[in-house]
Design a protein around this motif. Structure first.
Motif, PDB file in Angstrom:
ATOM      1  N   ASP A   1       0.810  -1.222   0.000  1.00 14.10           N
ATOM      2  CA  ASP A   1       0.000   0.000   0.000  1.00 14.10           C
ATOM      3  C   ASP A   1       0.844   1.272   0.000  1.00 14.10           C
ATOM      4  OD1 ASP A   1       1.009  -0.313   2.521  1.00 14.10           O
ATOM      5  OD2 ASP A   1      -0.833   0.238   3.568  1.00 14.10           O
ATOM      6  N   LYS A   2       2.136   1.131  -0.300  1.00  7.43           N
ATOM      7  CA  LYS A   2       3.000   2.306  -0.399  1.00  7.43           C
ATOM      8  C   LYS A   2       3.796   2.228  -1.695  1.00  7.43           C
ATOM      9  CE  LYS A   2       3.579   3.117   4.556  1.00  7.43           C
ATOM     10  NZ  LYS A   2       4.567   3.254   5.667  1.00  7.43           N
ATOM     11  N   ALA A   3       4.000   3.369  -2.314  1.00  6.26           N
ATOM     12  CA  ALA A   3       4.745   3.405  -3.582  1.00  6.26           C
ATOM     13  C   ALA A   3       5.548   4.694  -3.670  1.00  6.26           C
ATOM     14  CB  ALA A   3       3.787   3.297  -4.768  1.00  6.26           C
ATOM     15  N   VAL A   4       6.546   4.675  -4.532  1.00 10.81           N
ATOM     16  CA  VAL A   4       7.360   5.854  -4.776  1.00 10.81           C
ATOM     17  C   VAL A   4       7.519   6.021  -6.282  1.00 10.81           C
ATOM     18  CG1 VAL A   4       9.480   4.479  -4.551  1.00 10.81           C
ATOM     19  CG2 VAL A   4       9.592   6.973  -4.325  1.00 10.81           C
TER      20      VAL A   4
ATOM     21  N   LEU B   1      -1.812   3.973  -0.822  1.00 10.02           N
ATOM     22  CA  LEU B   1      -3.018   3.467  -1.477  1.00 10.02           C
ATOM     23  C   LEU B   1      -4.229   3.726  -0.599  1.00 10.02           C
ATOM     24  CD1 LEU B   1      -4.064   1.951  -3.958  1.00 10.02           C
ATOM     25  CD2 LEU B   1      -3.716  -0.183  -2.688  1.00 10.02           C
ATOM     26  N   THR B   2      -5.210   4.459  -1.141  1.00  7.45           N
ATOM     27  CA  THR B   2      -6.420   4.783  -0.408  1.00  7.45           C
ATOM     28  C   THR B   2      -7.578   3.924  -0.927  1.00  7.45           C
ATOM     29  OG1 THR B   2      -5.661   7.058  -0.126  1.00  7.45           O
ATOM     30  CG2 THR B   2      -8.010   6.633   0.245  1.00  7.45           C
ATOM     31  N   PRO B   3      -8.116   3.028  -0.079  1.00  7.01           N
ATOM     32  CA  PRO B   3      -9.214   2.166  -0.542  1.00  7.01           C
ATOM     33  C   PRO B   3     -10.470   2.992  -0.839  1.00  7.01           C
ATOM     34  CG  PRO B   3      -8.195   1.304   1.471  1.00  7.01           C
ATOM     35  CD  PRO B   3      -7.698   2.701   1.290  1.00  7.01           C
ATOM     36  N   LYS B   4     -11.027   2.794  -2.007  1.00  8.64           N
ATOM     37  CA  LYS B   4     -12.258   3.475  -2.403  1.00  8.64           C
ATOM     38  C   LYS B   4     -13.092   2.520  -3.250  1.00  8.64           C
ATOM     39  CE  LYS B   4     -10.620   8.277  -2.375  1.00  8.64           C
ATOM     40  NZ  LYS B   4     -10.462   9.524  -3.168  1.00  8.64           N
ATOM     41  N   LYS B   5     -14.368   2.839  -3.387  1.00 10.23           N
ATOM     42  CA  LYS B   5     -15.208   2.021  -4.241  1.00 10.23           C
ATOM     43  C   LYS B   5     -14.719   2.139  -5.684  1.00 10.23           C
ATOM     44  CE  LYS B   5     -19.372   2.362  -1.385  1.00 10.23           C
ATOM     45  NZ  LYS B   5     -20.801   2.787  -1.319  1.00 10.23           N
ATOM     46  N   GLY B   6     -14.684   1.024  -6.335  1.00 13.18           N
ATOM     47  CA  GLY B   6     -14.165   1.024  -7.698  1.00 13.18           C
ATOM     48  C   GLY B   6     -12.658   0.907  -7.689  1.00 13.18           C
TER      49      GLY B   6
ATOM     50  N   PRO C   1      -8.979   1.665  -6.642  1.00 15.12           N
ATOM     51  CA  PRO C   1      -8.273   2.306  -5.521  1.00 15.12           C
ATOM     52  C   PRO C   1      -7.479   3.514  -6.006  1.00 15.12           C
ATOM     53  CG  PRO C   1      -7.957  -0.066  -5.495  1.00 15.12           C
ATOM     54  CD  PRO C   1      -8.600   0.263  -6.819  1.00 15.12           C
ATOM     55  N   THR C   2      -7.296   4.473  -5.127  1.00 15.55           N
ATOM     56  CA  THR C   2      -6.611   5.714  -5.487  1.00 15.55           C
ATOM     57  C   THR C   2      -5.296   5.832  -4.744  1.00 15.55           C
ATOM     58  OG1 THR C   2      -8.723   6.832  -5.861  1.00 15.55           O
ATOM     59  CG2 THR C   2      -6.787   8.228  -5.517  1.00 15.55           C
ATOM     60  N   TRP C   3      -4.267   6.219  -5.474  1.00 14.58           N
ATOM     61  CA  TRP C   3      -2.970   6.486  -4.865  1.00 14.58           C
ATOM     62  C   TRP C   3      -2.907   7.958  -4.475  1.00 14.58           C
ATOM     63  CZ3 TRP C   3       0.469   2.832  -3.463  1.00 14.58           C
ATOM     64  CH2 TRP C   3       0.339   1.572  -4.042  1.00 14.58           C
ATOM     65  N   THR C   4      -2.731   8.203  -3.175  1.00 12.72           N
ATOM     66  CA  THR C   4      -2.727   9.564  -2.649  1.00 12.72           C
ATOM     67  C   THR C   4      -1.306  10.032  -2.352  1.00 12.72           C
ATOM     68  OG1 THR C   4      -4.884   9.165  -1.614  1.00 12.72           O
ATOM     69  CG2 THR C   4      -3.625  11.073  -0.833  1.00 12.72           C
ATOM     70  N   PRO C   5      -0.912  11.204  -2.876  1.00 15.15           N
ATOM     71  CA  PRO C   5       0.447  11.688  -2.615  1.00 15.15           C
ATOM     72  C   PRO C   5       0.597  12.126  -1.165  1.00 15.15           C
ATOM     73  CG  PRO C   5      -0.811  13.347  -3.775  1.00 15.15           C
ATOM     74  CD  PRO C   5      -1.674  12.122  -3.756  1.00 15.15           C
ATOM     75  N   GLN C   6       1.792  11.923  -0.654  1.00 13.17           N
ATOM     76  CA  GLN C   6       2.115  12.352   0.719  1.00 13.17           C
ATOM     77  C   GLN C   6       2.746  13.736   0.684  1.00 13.17           C
ATOM     78  OE1 GLN C   6       1.146  10.240   3.429  1.00 13.17           O
ATOM     79  NE2 GLN C   6       0.099   9.635   1.543  1.00 13.17           N
ATOM     80  N   PRO C   7       2.391  14.577   1.672  1.00 21.83           N
ATOM     81  CA  PRO C   7       2.992  15.925   1.708  1.00 21.83           C
ATOM     82  C   PRO C   7       4.508  15.846   1.728  1.00 21.83           C
ATOM     83  CG  PRO C   7       1.177  15.743   3.271  1.00 21.83           C
ATOM     84  CD  PRO C   7       1.445  14.362   2.766  1.00 21.83           C
TER      85      PRO C   7
END
Length: 213
Positions: A169-172, A198-203, A205-211
């Motif tokens: 659930d982590k990527a660079v 990785l942010t679990p969502k319906k449909g 999944p969305t990868w959310t950037p970290q500050p």
């Protein structure tokens, strides 16, 4: 017939001598049979010493191998494999190939595409200020007038790859890019890493950037 005292004395002395000789033989024979033992002991000791020395040699060889071929390439290793500065667009393919060779793919194609699209847009927003409103969590000061660090003209992402960052659930996203700073200095082969979760969502999944820190 009774033996004379002299003859009895000689018999006693002879018996004593025979017993003494027999005792000496018994003592000498085992000692002679055991005499090879030190050789066996020394041989075992030598073999044990040689065996004990092997792990340290193997460790030294392993350490040399690891030192020669790092498991995780560092920026300095990457830079040594890149084309010379100023190569221009012609060198971008070599940059991309160097990245892919240094970090083999380990993400599903859909995740990698999503991460690359987000990573490219995020880097452009960070460097030039264009598109920062799309990332309010990363750029909370979008309402303020902030002079971009790099000019839009001449900004170019030369290569990019997305890889796992220690867990599923982590990527660079590793990016190599070029741009002209506020002082008018153009530099290529800049290296930036952007991290996502990785942010679990319906449909999908969305990868959310970290500050960025």
């Amino acid at each position: 017939m009774t033996a004379s005292p002299a003859r009895s004395s000689r018999l006693l002395i002879g018996s004593a001598v025979l017993l003494a000789v027999a005792g000496i033989v018994l003592l000498v024979v085992p000692h002679g049979q055991e005499s090879p033992a030190p050789e066996t002991s020394s041989t075992v000791t030598a073999d044990q010493s040689a065996a004990a020395s092997l792990p340290s040699e193997d460790k030294s060889a392993a350490a040399a191998s690891v030192s020669a071929s790092p498991a995780v390439p560092t920026p300095s290793v990457l830079e040594s494999a890149l084309p010379p500065h100023g190569e221009g667009v012609r060198g971008d393919m070599a940059v991309q190939q160097s990245l892919e060779a240094a970090w083999p793919s380990d993400l599903p194609d859909a995740d990698e595409r999503q991460l690359l699209t987000a990573g490219r847009a995020l880097l452009r927003a960070d460097a030039t200020g264009v598109g920062r409103t799309k990332w309010p969590d990363v750029f909370p000061d979008t309402d303020q007038a902030v002079a971009p660090a790099f000019a839009t003209v001449g900004f170019r992402i030369q290569a990019a790859i997305a890889r796992r960052d220690g867990s599923p659930d982590k990527a660079v996203v590793h990016l190599v890019w070029a741009g002209t700073d506020r002082g008018g200095t153009y530099t290529d082969l800049r290296i930036t890493d952007l991290f996502f979760t990785l942010t679990p969502k319906k449909g999908e999944p969305t990868w959310t950037p970290q500050p960025r820190i």
